[in-house]
Write a protein that holds these residues in place. Structure first.
Motif, PDB file in Angstrom:
ATOM      1  N   MET A   1      20.473  38.883  35.309  1.00  0.00           N
ATOM      2  CA  MET A   1      21.513  38.917  34.556  1.00  0.00           C
ATOM      3  C   MET A   1      22.954  38.628  35.445  1.00  0.00           C
ATOM      4  SD  MET A   1      23.583  42.252  32.865  1.00  0.00           S
ATOM      5  CE  MET A   1      22.606  42.281  31.398  1.00  0.00           C
ATOM      6  N   LEU A   2      23.671  37.854  34.753  1.00  0.00           N
ATOM      7  CA  LEU A   2      24.820  37.322  35.571  1.00  0.00           C
ATOM      8  C   LEU A   2      25.358  38.379  36.101  1.00  0.00           C
ATOM      9  CD1 LEU A   2      26.797  34.816  36.477  1.00  0.00           C
ATOM     10  CD2 LEU A   2      27.853  35.431  34.518  1.00  0.00           C
ATOM     11  N   LYS A   3      25.861  38.281  37.573  1.00  0.00           N
ATOM     12  CA  LYS A   3      26.655  39.533  38.192  1.00  0.00           C
ATOM     13  C   LYS A   3      28.031  38.993  38.455  1.00  0.00           C
ATOM     14  CE  LYS A   3      22.336  41.042  40.587  1.00  0.00           C
ATOM     15  NZ  LYS A   3      21.679  41.076  41.847  1.00  0.00           N
ATOM     16  N   ILE A   4      29.128  39.744  38.238  1.00  0.00           N
ATOM     17  CA  ILE A   4      30.402  39.578  38.888  1.00  0.00           C
ATOM     18  C   ILE A   4      30.897  40.718  39.845  1.00  0.00           C
ATOM     19  CG2 ILE A   4      32.958  39.549  38.108  1.00  0.00           C
ATOM     20  CD1 ILE A   4      31.301  37.153  37.103  1.00  0.00           C
ATOM     21  N   ILE A   5      31.177  40.177  41.003  1.00  0.00           N
ATOM     22  CA  ILE A   5      31.581  41.189  42.098  1.00  0.00           C
ATOM     23  C   ILE A   5      32.921  41.266  42.285  1.00  0.00           C
ATOM     24  CG2 ILE A   5      31.464  41.437  44.707  1.00  0.00           C
ATOM     25  CD1 ILE A   5      29.115  39.081  44.618  1.00  0.00           C
ATOM     26  N   VAL A   6      33.259  42.616  42.158  1.00  0.00           N
ATOM     27  CA  VAL A   6      34.996  42.672  42.305  1.00  0.00           C
ATOM     28  C   VAL A   6      35.170  43.932  43.614  1.00  0.00           C
ATOM     29  CG1 VAL A   6      36.804  44.491  41.489  1.00  0.00           C
ATOM     30  CG2 VAL A   6      34.985  43.077  39.926  1.00  0.00           C
ATOM     31  N   ASP A   7      36.100  43.421  44.268  1.00  0.00           N
ATOM     32  CA  ASP A   7      36.686  43.852  45.690  1.00  0.00           C
ATOM     33  C   ASP A   7      37.552  45.140  45.054  1.00  0.00           C
ATOM     34  OD1 ASP A   7      37.917  44.878  47.825  1.00  0.00           O
ATOM     35  OD2 ASP A   7      39.097  42.984  48.278  1.00  0.00           O
ATOM     36  N   ALA A   8      36.734  46.184  45.222  1.00  0.00           N
ATOM     37  CA  ALA A   8      37.191  47.558  44.740  1.00  0.00           C
ATOM     38  C   ALA A   8      38.471  48.071  45.527  1.00  0.00           C
ATOM     39  CB  ALA A   8      36.442  48.869  44.554  1.00  0.00           C
ATOM     40  N   MET A   9      38.653  47.542  46.934  1.00  0.00           N
ATOM     41  CA  MET A   9      39.778  48.077  47.736  1.00  0.00           C
ATOM     42  C   MET A   9      40.879  47.064  47.855  1.00  0.00           C
ATOM     43  SD  MET A   9      37.970  50.922  48.119  1.00  0.00           S
ATOM     44  CE  MET A   9      39.383  51.682  49.266  1.00  0.00           C
ATOM     45  N   GLY A  10      40.928  46.063  47.063  1.00  0.00           N
ATOM     46  CA  GLY A  10      41.986  44.883  47.061  1.00  0.00           C
ATOM     47  C   GLY A  10      42.943  45.345  46.333  1.00  0.00           C
ATOM     48  N   GLY A  11      44.450  45.197  46.699  1.00  0.00           N
ATOM     49  CA  GLY A  11      45.519  45.341  45.952  1.00  0.00           C
ATOM     50  C   GLY A  11      46.181  46.603  46.160  1.00  0.00           C
ATOM     51  N   ASP A  12      47.454  46.673  45.623  1.00  0.00           N
ATOM     52  CA  ASP A  12      48.472  47.845  45.725  1.00  0.00           C
ATOM     53  C   ASP A  12      47.817  48.984  44.994  1.00  0.00           C
ATOM     54  OD1 ASP A  12      49.921  45.972  47.190  1.00  0.00           O
ATOM     55  OD2 ASP A  12      51.126  45.601  45.333  1.00  0.00           O
ATOM     56  N   ASN A  13      46.902  48.852  43.778  1.00  0.00           N
ATOM     57  CA  ASN A  13      46.616  50.174  43.320  1.00  0.00           C
ATOM     58  C   ASN A  13      44.931  50.200  43.184  1.00  0.00           C
ATOM     59  OD1 ASN A  13      49.311  50.362  41.758  1.00  0.00           O
ATOM     60  ND2 ASN A  13      49.129  48.283  40.916  1.00  0.00           N
ATOM     61  N   ALA A  14      44.642  49.772  44.266  1.00  0.00           N
ATOM     62  CA  ALA A  14      43.009  50.335  44.615  1.00  0.00           C
ATOM     63  C   ALA A  14      42.906  51.473  45.355  1.00  0.00           C
ATOM     64  CB  ALA A  14      42.463  49.004  45.542  1.00  0.00           C
ATOM     65  N   PRO A  15      41.627  52.237  44.974  1.00  0.00           N
ATOM     66  CA  PRO A  15      40.473  51.740  44.115  1.00  0.00           C
ATOM     67  C   PRO A  15      40.926  52.114  42.479  1.00  0.00           C
ATOM     68  CG  PRO A  15      39.698  53.546  45.028  1.00  0.00           C
ATOM     69  CD  PRO A  15      41.242  53.400  45.605  1.00  0.00           C
ATOM     70  N   ARG A  16      41.910  52.961  42.234  1.00  0.00           N
ATOM     71  CA  ARG A  16      41.896  53.438  40.968  1.00  0.00           C
ATOM     72  C   ARG A  16      42.074  52.504  39.916  1.00  0.00           C
ATOM     73  NH1 ARG A  16      46.534  55.053  41.722  1.00  0.00           N
ATOM     74  NH2 ARG A  16      47.867  53.693  40.290  1.00  0.00           N
ATOM     75  N   GLU A  17      43.204  51.483  39.855  1.00  0.00           N
ATOM     76  CA  GLU A  17      43.213  50.653  38.754  1.00  0.00           C
ATOM     77  C   GLU A  17      41.934  49.387  38.849  1.00  0.00           C
ATOM     78  OE1 GLU A  17      45.401  50.369  36.292  1.00  0.00           O
ATOM     79  OE2 GLU A  17      46.297  52.565  36.888  1.00  0.00           O
ATOM     80  N   ILE A  18      41.673  49.110  40.144  1.00  0.00           N
ATOM     81  CA  ILE A  18      40.677  48.080  39.970  1.00  0.00           C
ATOM     82  C   ILE A  18      39.410  48.455  39.558  1.00  0.00           C
ATOM     83  CG2 ILE A  18      39.397  46.505  41.824  1.00  0.00           C
ATOM     84  CD1 ILE A  18      42.302  46.329  41.858  1.00  0.00           C
ATOM     85  N   VAL A  19      38.709  49.743  39.714  1.00  0.00           N
ATOM     86  CA  VAL A  19      37.667  50.387  39.352  1.00  0.00           C
ATOM     87  C   VAL A  19      37.952  50.478  37.574  1.00  0.00           C
ATOM     88  CG1 VAL A  19      36.184  52.337  38.961  1.00  0.00           C
ATOM     89  CG2 VAL A  19      36.879  51.599  41.279  1.00  0.00           C
ATOM     90  N   LYS A  20      38.807  50.892  37.373  1.00  0.00           N
ATOM     91  CA  LYS A  20      39.081  51.326  35.740  1.00  0.00           C
ATOM     92  C   LYS A  20      39.248  49.698  35.071  1.00  0.00           C
ATOM     93  CE  LYS A  20      42.346  53.160  32.248  1.00  0.00           C
ATOM     94  NZ  LYS A  20      42.122  51.914  31.425  1.00  0.00           N
ATOM     95  N   GLY A  21      39.671  48.992  35.306  1.00  0.00           N
ATOM     96  CA  GLY A  21      39.925  47.382  34.841  1.00  0.00           C
ATOM     97  C   GLY A  21      38.383  46.750  34.953  1.00  0.00           C
ATOM     98  N   ALA A  22      37.743  47.214  35.827  1.00  0.00           N
ATOM     99  CA  ALA A  22      36.030  46.461  35.956  1.00  0.00           C
ATOM    100  C   ALA A  22      35.280  47.202  34.998  1.00  0.00           C
ATOM    101  CB  ALA A  22      35.684  46.593  37.544  1.00  0.00           C
ATOM    102  N   LEU A  23      35.504  48.342  34.882  1.00  0.00           N
ATOM    103  CA  LEU A  23      34.766  49.201  34.019  1.00  0.00           C
ATOM    104  C   LEU A  23      34.952  48.987  32.393  1.00  0.00           C
ATOM    105  CD1 LEU A  23      34.078  52.817  35.379  1.00  0.00           C
ATOM    106  CD2 LEU A  23      32.676  50.964  35.376  1.00  0.00           C
ATOM    107  N   ASP A  24      36.311  48.670  32.337  1.00  0.00           N
ATOM    108  CA  ASP A  24      36.961  48.392  30.847  1.00  0.00           C
ATOM    109  C   ASP A  24      36.086  46.970  30.534  1.00  0.00           C
ATOM    110  OD1 ASP A  24      38.262  50.595  30.562  1.00  0.00           O
ATOM    111  OD2 ASP A  24      40.322  49.613  31.219  1.00  0.00           O
ATOM    112  N   PHE A  32      27.038  40.903  31.567  1.00  0.00           N
ATOM    113  CA  PHE A  32      26.964  40.922  33.052  1.00  0.00           C
ATOM    114  C   PHE A  32      26.715  41.970  33.463  1.00  0.00           C
ATOM    115  CE2 PHE A  32      31.092  42.220  32.057  1.00  0.00           C
ATOM    116  CZ  PHE A  32      31.537  42.875  33.372  1.00  0.00           C
ATOM    117  N   LYS A  33      26.447  42.192  34.920  1.00  0.00           N
ATOM    118  CA  LYS A  33      26.105  43.228  35.796  1.00  0.00           C
ATOM    119  C   LYS A  33      27.525  43.225  36.555  1.00  0.00           C
ATOM    120  CE  LYS A  33      23.210  45.640  38.916  1.00  0.00           C
ATOM    121  NZ  LYS A  33      21.874  45.740  39.715  1.00  0.00           N
ATOM    122  N   LEU A  34      28.045  44.359  36.944  1.00  0.00           N
ATOM    123  CA  LEU A  34      29.272  44.777  37.737  1.00  0.00           C
ATOM    124  C   LEU A  34      28.812  45.182  39.347  1.00  0.00           C
ATOM    125  CD1 LEU A  34      32.456  44.850  38.282  1.00  0.00           C
ATOM    126  CD2 LEU A  34      32.213  47.300  37.361  1.00  0.00           C
TER     127      LEU A  34
END
Length: 337
Positions: A1-24, A32-34
């Motif tokens: 399965m295709l994988k998309i990698i997300v930097d959970a610690m990057g950005g002003d709102n990490a990891p809260r908004e990053i994880v939420k957006g990726a799970l959405d 795909f797999k996250l």
């Protein structure tokens, strides 16, 4: 399965908004797999808040984070166990990994992308290419918006090739119209750099060149791609962002002036929200770093969950649409001429 990698610690709102957006994104797209890279304890704490398909989500633990205060080149070399560097290395080495998303340091994403993922053969300079909402109800691609402050005419011509391939692969545009950003629409306008770039774009195979465009044409013109040096493109992008915020603030102030204006807002609420959405370029996700061997998306540093979700979709669509093979083919033809 295709994988998309997300930097959970990057950005002003990490990891809260990053994880939420990726799970959405995982909940909306089953194809795909996250993979989340970051502080294992902090990421796990965010994951506990949601219900999701655990078989499609993996966490790769990292001990370091590259911040905006770090010097990009030094940080990428020194912080090898950072969420950004680990993510880019996974992208390079895992055959199933198709894309990487980060809202972290722009300089570090650019440096790390070139250092670890590498450029496609024939690419002179990779370029950042965001999608900007336009008056037609679609989007205009702006290439470059900050990766290359100083350019040669040949770079600008190649930006036209790469952005055209992106428009076709990710957005289904059959023959995207390309304009060159300068200080007037006449062919003779601009400095020697842009005059020479104009002639090159006219002669470049695979580019439907529409001529020079001005800054207003990014949102109000009839082109699908605007080619720019990174210095001018970044100013244009930030000006558009500032304009959107200004319009929103002015509308809010005007509708709060009196009881009558507040009542008027009740009738205008729907079109006002529509206008705000139309001016919000973050709904298209981040900026694709065109010219690398795999898909790298740089999201805005202040990205919230929705923008991260859209960035993940961006990576998926570019990968599924065959962006990298399309770029390799177009650049191969360009080199053969």
């Amino acid at each position: 399965m295709l994988k998309i990698i997300v930097d959970a610690m990057g950005g002003d709102n990490a990891p809260r908004e990053i994880v939420k957006g990726a799970l959405d994104a995982v909940k909306e797209r089953p194809d795909f797999k996250l993979i989340l890279t970051g502080d294992e304890a902090l990421v796990a704490r965010e994951l506990e808040k949601y219900t999701y398909d655990a078989a499609r989500v993996e966490v790769v633990a990292c001990r370091e984070v590259i911040t905006n205060d770090d010097v990009p080149t030094q940080a990428v070399r020194a912080k090898r166990d950072s969420s950004l560097v680990v993510g880019l290395n996974l992208l390079k080495n895992d055959a199933e990994a198709g894309g990487f998303v980060s809202a972290g340091s722009t300089g570090a994403v650019l440096t790390g992308g070139i250092m670890f993922v590498g450029r496609i053969k024939g690419v002179m300079r990779p370029a950042l290419c965001p999608a900007i909402p336009n008056a037609r109800g679609s989007m205009t691609l702006l290439c470059d918006c900050g990766a290359n402050a100083e350019c040669k005419p040949a770079y600008l011509a190649q930006f036209g090739v790469m952005a055209s391939a992106y428009a076709k692969a990710a957005f289904g545009m059959k023959e995207p119209r390309v304009g060159l950003l300068t200080n007037g629409t006449e062919e003779h306008k601009g400095d020697p750099l842009h005059q020479e770039a104009h002639q090159l774009l006219k002669a470049t195979e695979g580019v439907c060149f529409a001529g020079n465009v001005e800054g207003r044409d990014i949102m109000y013109g009839d082109v699908d791609v605007v080619v720019s040096d990174g210095f001018s493109g970044n100013i244009a992008l930030k000006s558009i962002e500032g304009c959107g915020k200004t319009v929103a603030a002015m509308l809010k102030r005007e509708f709060s002036r009196s009881l009558g204006s507040k009542i008027g807002y009740l009738f205008a609420k729907k079109p006002v929200k529509g206008l705000s959405r139309a001016l919000d370029y973050s709904r298209f996700g981040g900026s694709v770093f065109l010219g690398l061997k795999k898909i790298v998306i740089k999201s805005h540093g202040s990205s919230k969950a929705f923008s991260i979700k859209q960035s993940v979709f961006q990576a998926l669509d570019a990968c599924r649409g065959g962006l990298i093979p399309a770029l390799e083919e177009m650049l191969g033809k360009e080199a053969a001429e």
